[in-house]
Design a protein around this motif. Structure first.
Motif, short mmCIF file in Angstrom:
data_model
loop_
_atom_site.label_atom_id
_atom_site.label_comp_id
_atom_site.label_asym_id
_atom_site.label_seq_id
_atom_site.Cartn_x
_atom_site.Cartn_y
_atom_site.Cartn_z
N ARG A 91 -76.64 6.46 89.08
CA ARG A 91 -75.38 6.68 89.47
C ARG A 91 -74.83 6.99 88.20
N LYS A 92 -74.72 6.43 87.03
CA LYS A 92 -73.94 6.84 85.83
C LYS A 92 -74.17 8.00 85.50
N LYS B 65 -72.74 11.02 87.71
CA LYS B 65 -71.14 10.93 87.59
C LYS B 65 -70.89 12.03 86.39
N TYR B 66 -71.57 12.06 85.27
CA TYR B 66 -71.57 12.91 84.25
C TYR B 66 -71.96 14.13 84.49
N CYS C 210 -78.34 6.94 80.08
CA CYS C 210 -77.75 5.97 80.99
C CYS C 210 -78.79 5.26 81.51
#
Length: 237
Positions: A176-177, A180-181, A172
């Motif tokens: 933030r990305k 999320k995962y 990523c």
């Protein structure tokens, strides 16, 4: 390794432990609640043993042949050896009984082979089931909607014990990305834990590597797999 390189490993080991402790504290945990596993692909046994002498107590290899080539040289008296890479069924027999945990089980076929080889040796092999949380075609791991069925199938096998889950999320471009995962993976881990499936022990959530282990801990990982941040950039030639 040169004396300077070994000194770098000592410094890196200290920094990583401090960052693990800091991340753990932020979520109300202690440093000892998080397992620091060193990913040792391409690292020579002498350097690995130096890290073990510093207190490192978990190491993981990605390749069967490399693991076997170093096996007699590891100092494993106070250290757990695990297999963390993609494992082909025809190579299970080569590492059965040599590793404490196989982190990358993603099919019933592989689980059955581990069960068979473990039964031959009168041992029980601990495993993690790998989840493809990013649904990437080029990565191994079971999709989340298939996870519970696979876990229940593995639970019926002899000489194999599910200890938790692992994942390698997509690369990523921002924090933030990736969080999320990791967060989605932790929710899945908790959901499976709460179902209290027979013969399934959800005690380990292995996620986070050199670039993102701090974020992984913040989102619930209790095992991180750190390689280049400890040993330096890898030389694959």
């Amino acid at each position: 390794m040169t004396a300077r390189s070994l000194a770098d490993v000592e410094y890196n080991y200290k920094v990583i432990n401090e960052r693990i402790a800091e991340a753990a504290q932020k979520i109300g945990k202690k440093r000892e609640d998080i397992t620091f596993l060193a990913a040792t692909k391409t690292v020579d046994a002498a350097t690995i043993n130096h890290a073990i002498s510093l207190g490192l107590d978990h190491i993981g290899e990605n390749r069967v042949q490399e693991l076997l080539s170093k096996y007699e040289d590891y100092n494993l008296e106070n250290c757990s050896l695990q297999f963390i890479g993609h494992l082909q069924t025809n190579k299970v027999r080569q590492i059965a009984g040599k590793v404490d945990l196989i982190q990358s089980v993603d099919s019933l076929k592989l689980a059955k082979e581990i069960s068979k080889e473990s039964k031959k040796r009168n041992i029980t092999t601990d495993i993690l089931v790998e989840v493809n949380i990013g649904r990437e075609e080029n990565k191994s791991g079971v999709f989340e909607e298939q996870l519970e069925e696979l876990l229940c199938q593995i639970a019926e096998l002899e000489s194999i014990s599910v200890r938790g889950l692992m994942t390698i999320p997509p690369i990523c471009d921002n924090t933030r990305k990736i969080q999320k995962y990791f967060n989605n993976m932790h929710k899945l881990f908790i959901d499976i834990s709460q179902k209290k499936l027979d013969n399934i022990n959800m005690s380990i959530l292995s996620m986070g590597m050199s670039a993102d282990y701090y974020e992984a801990i913040l989102e619930g990982a209790n095992m991180v797999r750190v390689g280049s941040s400890l040993f330096g950039a890898r030389n694959y030639t």
